[in-house]
Design an enzyme around this catalytic site. Structure first.
Site: not given
Ligand code: CP
Ligand code: NVA
Length: 310
Positions: A108, A135, A138, A228, A268, A294
């Site tokens: 990540r 992402h 997800q 989101d 998400c 997930r």
């Molecule tokens: N939805 C998601 O990816 O959650 P986290 O940021 O907690 O991993």
């Molecule tokens: N769009 C959000 C997704 C988090 C899982 C972010 O990048 O913060």
């Protein structure tokens, strides 16, 4: 081996295989505990190395549990404790060492370039666990959840996205809408319309995307309403100004009432103020099932990476 970086780069038959494998594996685990191992032990002896440059709860938990259920092991690196994070070791050397010790790498990251560079130097599969621009794990899992709940192919459904249409999740959802051939309505302020290049790609590939500067119009007739956070982790913006821009784009019961009667709500997570509490905690909300799924889809993504899908 396969990398898992972006939905648009993966052939649809492989994406479909990931989803059907996840469905089978989930069914086979009905009576098992969270740490019980799948009978076939497909990733015995494999080590998943994970690194999070940004916060994570669900992605972290789901990958850790996924690899364990597949009979492999997991190790999470803290970027601030690596020489790379301190600027005293190159990315290429770091990638080579991770490839020597590990069997797969889940990253990540706060930089799409970093993801590209890791991919360049890794000799093991790399999985994109969220980048500024996408992402994919997800969204693939969300396709799984939608089909599980609606009991029909997503190509027969209309999905609605209300909120920032330039962020990582919607980018992957746009890619998925083209690959899986579903209708996608987007409701957002003009300033936050999707990335033009991505839209052009979608158009060229027969995407069924409609954009509305109005949340109600976007929701009409939809089977799924998605949103989101307005402020994403990577956003370097004036936060109060952006939140103000989205005032009229909150998912409320009025929005849900314009979707189909049996429409579901997905998010998400984590959430902010983009959805009212009554919708988020209401009957149409499937966010907890969405989060737990997930695990199942991460497992099949891992198996895809190791060419072990049945
Ligand atoms: N939805 C998601 O990816 O959650 P986290 O940021 O907690 O991993
Ligand atoms: N769009 C959000 C997704 C988090 C899982 C972010 O990048 O913060």
């Amino acid at each position: 081996m396969n990398h898992f970086i972006n939905i648009k780069d993966i052939p649809i038959f492989k994406l479909r295989k990931i989803i059907s494998d996840a469905r089978k594996r989930k069914l086979n685990r009905k009576r098992l505990n969270i740490l019980d191992i799948d009978k076939d032990e497909p990733l015995k002896g494999k080590l998943l190395i994970q690194m999070f440059e940004k916060s994570s709860l669900r992605t972290r938990l789901s990958f850790s549990i996924a690899i364990k259920q597949l009979s492999g092991g997991e190790l999470t690196l803290r970027p601030g404790e690596l020489h790379l994070g301190k600027g005293t070791e190159s990315l290429s050397d770091t990638a080579k060492i991770i490839s020597t010790f590990g069997s797969a790498f889940m990253l990540r990251t706060d930089s799409d370039d970093k993801l590209k560079n890791f991919k360049k130097y890794m000799t093991i599969p790399i999985i994109n666990g969220l980048s500024p621009s996408s992402h994919p794990t997800q969204v693939l899992s969300d396709v799984f959840t939608i089909e599980e709940i609606k009991k029909k192919p997503i190509s027969n459904l209309q999905i609605c996205w209300i909120g920032d249409a330039k962020n990582n999740v919607i980018n992957s959802l746009i890619e998925a809408s083209v690959k899986f051939s579903f209708k996608l309505n987007i409701g957002c302020p003009k300033k936050y319309y999707p990335n033009k290049k991505l839209l052009a790609w979608a158009k060229k590939n027969r995407g069924k995307i409609k954009i509305f500067n109005d949340s109600i119009k976007a929701a009409i007739g939809s089977d799924v309403v998605f949103t989101d956070k307005v402020i994403s982790m990577n956003d370097k913006v004036n936060k109060s100004k952006k939140l103000n821009d989205f005032k009229k784009f909150k998912v409320t019961s009025k929005v849900m009432n314009n979707a189909k009667k049996d429409a579901i709500f997905l998010h998400c997570l984590p959430r902010g103020n983009e959805v009212s509490n009554d919708v988020f905690l209401g009957k149409q909300s499937k966010v907890w099932q969405q989060a737990l799924n997930r695990v199942y889809v991460q497992k099949s993504i891992l198996l895809y990476c190791f060419n072990k899908l049945r």
